[in-house]
Design an enzyme around this catalytic site. Structure first.
Site, PDB file in Angstrom:
ATOM      1  N   SER A  38       3.267  49.710  33.971  1.00  0.00           N
ATOM      2  CA  SER A  38       4.380  49.499  34.891  1.00  0.00           C
ATOM      3  C   SER A  38       4.485  48.011  35.268  1.00  0.00           C
ATOM      4  O   SER A  38       4.646  47.160  34.399  1.00  0.00           O
ATOM      5  CB  SER A  38       4.200  50.391  36.116  1.00  0.00           C
ATOM      6  OG  SER A  38       5.389  50.492  36.862  1.00  0.00           O
ATOM      7  N   ASP A 202       7.301  55.856  33.254  1.00  0.00           N
ATOM      8  CA  ASP A 202       6.239  55.017  33.813  1.00  0.00           C
ATOM      9  C   ASP A 202       4.864  55.440  33.305  1.00  0.00           C
ATOM     10  O   ASP A 202       4.448  56.590  33.454  1.00  0.00           O
ATOM     11  CB  ASP A 202       6.293  55.138  35.337  1.00  0.00           C
ATOM     12  CG  ASP A 202       5.504  54.061  36.044  1.00  0.00           C
ATOM     13  OD1 ASP A 202       4.401  53.734  35.574  1.00  0.00           O
ATOM     14  OD2 ASP A 202       5.980  53.545  37.064  1.00  0.00           O
TER      15      ASP A 202
END
Length: 334
Positions: A38, A202
């Site tokens: 991320s 993510d």
């Protein structure tokens, strides 16, 4: 300077804290391989591209509100439209501006495809784990598994990594569920029963802090940077789960942190981890002020400086290296 590998935790806008810690570590170590999830993937890509000296400006001067590119319904109907975009497009924000910023920033440093991030001397015969400077963690929700890009391009997507855009993988890793729309990557239909693309979100859903990724290299240390203060085992964060909304939040937090907490609880990991204080900042607060981003950056600088004052690789290796390699071997056998 001495060599090291580096692993960066995800954390949305709190990534400014990562930048501060990297700024200090880069003054003492050359980073051989860098990995992240991320926001950690974004910072890691900048480091791998040779932009460590520009991290302060890139994280503090960049206006994060530019990344809040709502869909058409959200722009015209506000919160109601955001709900429509969420249901229809699986995310409130398109993520196009974020992708473009990653792509253009890397391109200015001469990095567009994974072929641009090959380690010196690496060839097609070099083991994939030692071929590239960067590894990005992504969640493949189409097949319910974690991807380590570029390592998994060939075996799990049927695609050679060298021509694939780095920015696509980084944007995929930063696809905060329901906040940014998922990213899609092409895949060899022979591996997916005829489907030609997979849906990615993510990487933090499956591993927000993949600290053991580079434990195949005993000759130099692997440092990790986490975006939280170090907590004792008896003082972990509590998540209320007394109603559907709080239960949903607790489920997401558990998915994000539980897998990695097993690693963080081990002394061999905590002793090589820089813990950056980021309390009071939400990962999705993209309207964070420059002063707040500066505070996060300074917290990273302070945490890394404190860490280096007591770090001794030879002592760590005598105490923990064998155990770390054994743990990695056991994990690979499962």
């Amino acid at each position: 300077m001495a060599l090291s590998d580096l692993v960066l935790e995800g954390g949305g806008v709190k990534g400014a804290g990562l930048a501060g810690a990297v700024h200090v570590l880069a003054g003492h170590y050359d980073f051989h391989r860098v990995a992240g999830t991320s926001a950690g993937a974004i910072v890691a890509s900048l480091v791998a591209a040779g932009l460590s000296d520009e991290l302060e400006a890139l994280t503090i001067d960049t206006d994060f509100t530019d990344f809040l590119d709502e869909g058409a319904a959200g722009r015209f109907l506000g919160p109601l439209g955001n709900g429509i975009d969420l249901l229809a497009r699986e995310g409130i924000h398109r993520g196009r501006t974020l992708h473009r910023w990653i792509r253009d920033t890397l391109a200015r440093a001469g990095v567009e495809t994974w072929g641009d991030l090959r380690l010196p001397g690496a060839t097609s015969r070099t083991p994939i784990e030692h071929r590239y400077r960067l590894v990005v963690i992504v969640s493949d929700v189409s097949r319910g598994r974690m991807l380590r890009l570029p390592w998994d391009y060939q075996p799990l997507l049927g695609i050679s990594p060298d021509a694939m855009p780095v920015a696509d993988a980084v944007r995929a890793s930063a696809s905060i569920p329901f906040f940014f729309r998922p990213w899609r990557l092409p895949v060899d239909p022979a591996l997916t029963d005829g489907r030609r693309e997979i849906v990615l979100t993510d990487g933090g859903m499956l591993s927000n802090y993949p600290i053991d990724l580079f434990d195949d290299e005993p000759g130099h240390p692997t440092f990790g940077i986490k975006l939280s203060a170090r907590l004792p085992l008896c003082d972990q964060r509590w998540h209320d789960a007394d109603d559907p909304l709080s239960l949903a939040k607790a489920l997401v937090a558990t998915m994000t942190n539980a897998h990695d907490q097993v690693h963080v609880d081990r002394p061999s990991v905590t002793s090589r981890t820089v813990f950056v204080e980021t309390s009071g900042v939400r990962s999705t607060d993209f309207r964070l002020s420059c002063a707040a981003k500066r505070g996060l950056f300074d917290n990273g600088v302070e945490a890394a400086s404190r860490f280096l004052r007591t770090w001794d690789f030879e002592e760590w290796r005598r105490t923990y290296a064998a155990a770390a390699l054994q743990q990695r071997a056991l994990a690979g056998a499962v």
